[in-house]
Motif scaffolding. Structure first.
Motif, PDB file in Angstrom:
ATOM      1  N   ARG A  22      42.990  29.809  37.209  1.00  0.00           N
ATOM      2  CA  ARG A  22      43.732  30.519  37.966  1.00  0.00           C
ATOM      3  C   ARG A  22      43.331  28.940  39.108  1.00  0.00           C
ATOM      4  O   ARG A  22      42.950  27.700  38.756  1.00  0.00           O
ATOM      5  CB  ARG A  22      42.500  31.167  38.811  1.00  0.00           C
ATOM      6  CG  ARG A  22      40.841  31.063  39.430  1.00  0.00           C
ATOM      7  CD  ARG A  22      40.116  31.804  39.849  1.00  0.00           C
ATOM      8  NE  ARG A  22      39.784  32.585  38.550  1.00  0.00           N
ATOM      9  CZ  ARG A  22      39.361  31.809  37.912  1.00  0.00           C
ATOM     10  NH1 ARG A  22      38.160  30.989  38.032  1.00  0.00           N
ATOM     11  NH2 ARG A  22      38.460  32.772  36.353  1.00  0.00           N
ATOM     12  N   SER A  44      39.211  43.254  45.911  1.00  0.00           N
ATOM     13  CA  SER A  44      37.527  42.432  46.777  1.00  0.00           C
ATOM     14  C   SER A  44      38.145  41.543  48.138  1.00  0.00           C
ATOM     15  O   SER A  44      39.484  41.063  48.263  1.00  0.00           O
ATOM     16  CB  SER A  44      36.485  41.998  45.759  1.00  0.00           C
ATOM     17  OG  SER A  44      36.491  42.160  44.797  1.00  0.00           O
ATOM     18  N   LEU A  89      41.121  38.924  44.436  1.00  0.00           N
ATOM     19  CA  LEU A  89      40.436  38.492  46.018  1.00  0.00           C
ATOM     20  C   LEU A  89      41.209  37.787  46.830  1.00  0.00           C
ATOM     21  O   LEU A  89      42.089  36.977  46.330  1.00  0.00           O
ATOM     22  CB  LEU A  89      39.061  37.300  45.635  1.00  0.00           C
ATOM     23  CG  LEU A  89      38.009  36.701  46.258  1.00  0.00           C
ATOM     24  CD1 LEU A  89      37.003  38.270  46.900  1.00  0.00           C
ATOM     25  CD2 LEU A  89      37.516  35.880  45.983  1.00  0.00           C
ATOM     26  N   VAL A 114      43.743  34.653  43.091  1.00  0.00           N
ATOM     27  CA  VAL A 114      42.844  34.336  43.807  1.00  0.00           C
ATOM     28  C   VAL A 114      44.272  33.808  44.802  1.00  0.00           C
ATOM     29  O   VAL A 114      44.573  33.268  44.875  1.00  0.00           O
ATOM     30  CB  VAL A 114      41.829  33.081  44.500  1.00  0.00           C
ATOM     31  CG1 VAL A 114      41.736  32.813  45.334  1.00  0.00           C
ATOM     32  CG2 VAL A 114      40.860  33.573  43.386  1.00  0.00           C
ATOM     33  N   GLN A 170      37.216  35.981  39.372  1.00  0.00           N
ATOM     34  CA  GLN A 170      38.570  37.078  39.671  1.00  0.00           C
ATOM     35  C   GLN A 170      39.712  36.369  38.499  1.00  0.00           C
ATOM     36  O   GLN A 170      39.950  34.986  38.188  1.00  0.00           O
ATOM     37  CB  GLN A 170      39.992  36.582  40.513  1.00  0.00           C
ATOM     38  CG  GLN A 170      38.785  36.538  42.427  1.00  0.00           C
ATOM     39  CD  GLN A 170      38.164  38.038  41.694  1.00  0.00           C
ATOM     40  OE1 GLN A 170      38.832  38.743  42.500  1.00  0.00           O
ATOM     41  NE2 GLN A 170      36.615  38.589  42.438  1.00  0.00           N
ATOM     42  N   ASP A 171      41.208  37.220  38.710  1.00  0.00           N
ATOM     43  CA  ASP A 171      42.543  36.720  37.541  1.00  0.00           C
ATOM     44  C   ASP A 171      43.722  35.982  38.767  1.00  0.00           C
ATOM     45  O   ASP A 171      43.772  35.399  38.310  1.00  0.00           O
ATOM     46  CB  ASP A 171      43.049  38.038  37.423  1.00  0.00           C
ATOM     47  CG  ASP A 171      41.680  38.883  35.931  1.00  0.00           C
ATOM     48  OD1 ASP A 171      41.499  37.850  35.741  1.00  0.00           O
ATOM     49  OD2 ASP A 171      41.331  39.835  35.871  1.00  0.00           O
ATOM     50  N   LYS A 184      41.898  41.486  38.689  1.00  0.00           N
ATOM     51  CA  LYS A 184      40.822  41.411  39.569  1.00  0.00           C
ATOM     52  C   LYS A 184      41.344  40.396  40.717  1.00  0.00           C
ATOM     53  O   LYS A 184      41.783  38.939  40.015  1.00  0.00           O
ATOM     54  CB  LYS A 184      40.067  40.584  39.365  1.00  0.00           C
ATOM     55  CG  LYS A 184      38.594  41.748  38.561  1.00  0.00           C
ATOM     56  CD  LYS A 184      37.546  40.881  37.973  1.00  0.00           C
ATOM     57  CE  LYS A 184      35.776  41.013  38.349  1.00  0.00           C
ATOM     58  NZ  LYS A 184      35.744  41.631  39.177  1.00  0.00           N
TER      59      LYS A 184
END
Lengths: 136, 111, 102
Positions: free
Chosen positions: C97, A40, A9, A133, A130-131, A7
């Protein structure tokens, strides 16, 4: 597919023409869309200004790339999260934004809206799931 | 800078053959570029070129090749809208070469 | 599933740090770097807002950027931890992340 879909973003927080960030972001999204990931885009703070309708850049000698947002559906980028608080702060509503749709192949090519209005708290949730960003 | 010769008038292009001023495009120019690319323009070639120009007009970008092929498949059917046939029409890449003939910039993401 | 946020803009010039704190979730870490370190000072017009918004996240500041700007550790707001570059790397490694607020 051997590799797991990640994912991604793309976070947009800048207005469109004063700096190159917004246009660069869109280019990276279009290029990145070729890699079959779950992409996205998020629009918050001044980033919501990128999506206003009726942009006309003839007088400033720059490309009107707002039209390109409407092509995102062809690239299977169908989730454009727009933050309500950011719109409110700037005196904007969804009616001030251009209509962006995609054709849902799994639903007889029905046209569906790509823009999803979310609260600040929901935007935080979107970011947290998310993975990767990437900020612009 | 190098230029195409269209009925005696010069239309400038970059080192890869893409015209520098998009508004100078014409059907005659397309034939000149196609000849330089050794592409013999048929109705199917024109259908692709016209689609690219319409797409650019509407979205301000040249579509990626898979987007192009998907769209051609939808408008002209799977006999034309498939990878193999599109590469037969435009051996150097349907997006890259057809964009050049259509007078558009090189597609985003094309190296 | 926590996130490390980095901010490199002064909060006095640019609302990025405030926006970041508005989107960080409980348990996230926010690291102020470059001009972002001005957001870590006590006794400023933004100190109260920082304390309120940053209540449920861990606040860090890159000490080398503080030192470069002549800001003494004594000027750090309560609850802000100063880290060096190794600490920066550890933070990145210990989160799921990294989100760089530009």
């Amino acid at each position: 597919m051997s590799e797991q879909v990640k994912k991604f973003l793309y976070v947009n927080r800048k207005a469109p023409y004063g700096t190159i960030y917004a246009q660069e972001s869109l280019e990276v999204v279009l290029i990145g869309a070729a890699f079959d990931q779950d992409v996205s885009m998020a629009f918050l703070d001044d980033g919501v200004f990128q999506l206003t309708k009726g942009q006309d850049t003839k007088g400033i000698g720059l490309k009107n790339f707002s039209a390109t947002f409407r092509a995102l559906g062809d690239y299977e980028v169908t989730k454009l999260y727009v933050e309500k608080e950011s719109l409110d702060e700037r005196g904007l509503t969804l009616d001030d934004l251009q209509n962006i749709e995609y054709e849902d192949e799994d639903d007889d090519y029905a046209e569906k809206p790509s823009i999803r209005l979310v609260s600040r708290a929901e935007m935080a949730d979107v970011m947290a799931e998310q993975d990767v960003v990437l900020s612009f | 800078m190098a230029a195409y010769d269209v009925n005696g008038s010069a239309v400038e292009h970059d080192e890869e053959g893409y015209i520098t001023n998009l508004s100078e495009w014409s059907k005659d120019l397309a034939d000149v570029i196609a000849a330089a690319e050794e592409v013999n323009m048929t109705d199917e070639h024109w259908a692709v070129v016209n689609f690219l120009r319409d797409y650019y007009e509407e979205y301000q970008i040249a579509p990626a090749v898979r987007v192009l092929i998907k769209a051609i498949k939808k408008s002209l059917g799977p006999d034309v809208g498939n990878n193999k046939y599109m590469y037969e029409l435009f051996p150097y890449g349907p997006a890259k070469q057809a964009c050049k003939i259509a007078g558009l910039p090189k597609p985003t993401g094309c190296v | 599933m926590a996130t490390l946020h980095t901010v490199n803009k002064s909060p006095f010039q640019n609302p990025t740090l405030i926006s970041c704190l508005g989107h960080a979730k409980a348990g996230d870490a926010v690291l102020m770097i470059e001009d972002g370190v001005y957001g870590a000072m006590n006794g400023t017009a933004l100190s109260d807002a920082m304390a309120t918004l940053g209540g449920d996240v861990s606040l860090y500041v890159l000490g080398d950027d503080l030192a470069a700007r002549g800001i003494d550790a004594a000027r750090l707001a309560d609850g802000v931890t100063s880290v060096d570059y190794d600490g920066f790397v550890d933070l990145a490694a210990n989160h799921d992340r990294t989100q760089n607020w530009l």
